[in-house]
Design an enzyme around this catalytic site. Structure first.
Site, PDB file in Angstrom:
ATOM      1  N   GLU A   1     -33.513  -3.272 -26.694  1.00 34.57           N
ATOM      2  CA  GLU A   1     -33.002  -2.557 -25.519  1.00 34.57           C
ATOM      3  C   GLU A   1     -34.031  -2.548 -24.395  1.00 34.57           C
ATOM      4  OE1 GLU A   1     -30.214   0.542 -28.118  1.00 34.57           O
ATOM      5  OE2 GLU A   1     -32.282   1.059 -27.572  1.00 34.57           O
TER       6      GLU A   1
ATOM      7  N   ASP B   1     -31.038   7.412 -34.223  1.00 35.49           N
ATOM      8  CA  ASP B   1     -30.636   8.820 -34.197  1.00 35.49           C
ATOM      9  C   ASP B   1     -31.717   9.694 -34.819  1.00 35.49           C
ATOM     10  OD1 ASP B   1     -28.210   8.023 -33.128  1.00 35.49           O
ATOM     11  OD2 ASP B   1     -27.158   8.061 -35.052  1.00 35.49           O
TER      12      ASP B   1
END
EC number: 2.7.1.167
Length: 480
Positions: free
Chosen positions: A197, A263
């Site tokens: 990313e 997460d």
């Protein structure tokens, strides 16, 4: 590594939720209808995913978790309600009649994923969360951090408005980004991209230096506070505006499933920051937790017990034992940025005896790591006389390195270790015996940085000089 009291933390998670479903079964034949395996389903499991998994992760740590998300009026949302209610997560649902709550069904056999089926609708007008939604969820709570969990499902169409609303309340915002442009997250306190990313936005980074340089440029360009970049087997890099980068090494782990690892990172990071930890220490804890999470199947949370166990097994980048004094300062700085307190002491340690062992155990108990600096043979001779040392430097250091209380042993050749103490920059400098602080070599540099200088008593009846006198037929009276 210190584990914070997560029960003192309250965090609001906002973003895309989903239901992760797992169907487990055995397979032993190929379908006659098509060249695919036949799985005989024997068990089913539902778990919260996306932003719901972040909230669940916070709750598993013992933090107070709130969750703000749009969901449909459907069976998947009802299942999420039950699961999150059981975990103690407070929900602020924005229910929509025409929306299908995203769910992902994974079919597994012998822990191998055979196929994944996604059930979701494209975003429609009215789904995205607003600044008013965030303000209502915050209410008059004690929320100390906000997490925006962006899975590009439509909940966070306008993240900048949510960031501004939280920042106006003085609440830091952490974002797990999915967009190819970080401008959408302008003003965020922390972004947590993985390597892919980050490079999609910043461009290829062949080395750590390039990565840090491009990260600093992105911080300035988008008014971001910090980037915490997860780099797989290379660990994690923390780049904050105006500060040196921190590289946190990954711990060797058997990787079973990376689902939900991001997460886990942002949940622990937010929980630690909300509990009062600084970013470096919070990132180190998140790195540990990610290592635990990837060793589990599917979206998984990490408990305080698992985090304590991982922290106990954690090792810094410089291996424990006798080490190069030129490498150690960098390792110590990295540990200190991650919240560890480093203790340092020095001495000849010619004949190691119970007094030395007790003293070193007391010194180690003052912090998280203990560095022992040892006079080389020439400096011992200058201090103690030509008959000393009895034990050569290499052997003295090897014995010290074998003690459980000692993390690193380094030599020095000067009459005092003042220069070495200044280079290593410990948080606590310790000396044994009847000294005043101002008599201890290196005390000035430690105190000038806000550190401590401590004097510990030696155990009466033990000393190298006394042992040698008794061996040579001299006085048998203990001389301390």
């Amino acid at each position: 590594m210190r584990i914070p009291e997560f029960s003192q933390a309250e965090v609001l998670v906002a973003g895309d939720v989903m239901l992760d479903r797992y169907w487990h079964g055995s397979t032993g034949r190929i379908s006659p209808e098509a060249p695919v395996p036949v799985v005989r389903i024997g068990g089913r499991e539902d778990r919260p995913g996306g932003a719901a998994n972040v909230a669940l992760g916070l709750s598993a740590l013992g933090a107070r978790a709130r969750l703000l998300a749009p969901v449909g009026r459907d069976e998947a949302a009802d299942v999420l309600d039950r699961l999150l209610d059981a975990a103690g997560v407070t929900r602020h649902w924005r229910r929509h009649e025409g929306m299908a709550t995203t769910s992902k069904l994974r079919v597994l056999s012998q822990h191998q994923q055979m196929i994944r089926l996604d059930f979701e609708d494209p975003p429609e007008p009215g789904w995205p969360l607003t600044a008013d939604d965030l303000a209502a969820a915050l209410g008059d709570s004690g929320v100390a951090a906000v997490v925006l969990s962006d899975y590009a499902k439509g909940a966070l169409a306008e993240p900048a408005a949510l960031i501004a609303a939280a920042q106006a309340r003085g609440v830091p915002v952490l974002v797990d980004p999915k967009r190819p442009d970080f401008e959408a997250y302008r003003g965020a306190s922390v972004l947590t991209p993985n390597r892919g990313e980050f490079e999609r936005v910043a461009g290829p980074c062949p080395d750590a230096e390039t990565l840090v340089r491009r990260a600093q440029a992105l911080l300035s360009a988008h008014d971001l506070g910090a980037l915490v970049i997860t780099r797989g087997e290379e660990g994690m890099t923390v780049v904050a505006r105006g500060e040196d980068a921190i590289h946190v090494a990954a711990q060797a782990r058997d990787v079973f499933d990376v689902t939900g690892a991001g997460d886990t990172v942002i949940a622990v990071l937010a929980g630690a920051l909300a509990a009062g930890e600084d970013l470096g220490h919070a990132a180190a804890l998140a790195n540990l937790a990610a290592g635990v999470a990837v060793g589990k199947l599917g979206t998984a949370t990490v408990s305080p017990t698992e985090l304590h166990r991982a922290a106990a097994a954690w090792q810094p980048t410089v291996e424990r034992g006798v080490t190069d004094p030129e490498r150690l300062p960098t390792a110590v700085r990295n540990l200190q940025r991650q919240g560890e307190r480093v203790v340092m002491t020095n001495g000849c340690f010619d004949l190691l005896h119970p007094g030395h062992v007790a003293y070193l155990e007391q010194a180690r108990a003052l912090g998280d790591r203990l560095v022992v600096a040892v006079n080389d043979d020439a400096s011992v001779s200058r201090l103690k006389g030509e008959s000393r040392p009895v034990v050569p430097l290499a052997d003295r250091m090897a014995v010290l390195a074998g003690l459980a209380s000692v993390d690193w042993v380094v030599p020095f050749s000067e009459d005092t270790p003042a220069a070495l103490i200044e280079a290593i920059a410990p948080d606590i400098l310790v000396k044994g015996g009847d000294y005043r602080v101002e008599q201890i070599a290196g005390h000035e540099s430690v105190l000038s940085r806000g550190g401590e200088v401590r004097v510990l008593p030696f155990r009466a009846g033990y000393s190298t000089t006394g042992i040698l006198k008794r061996l040579r037929g001299g006085s048998t009276a203990p001389d301390g």
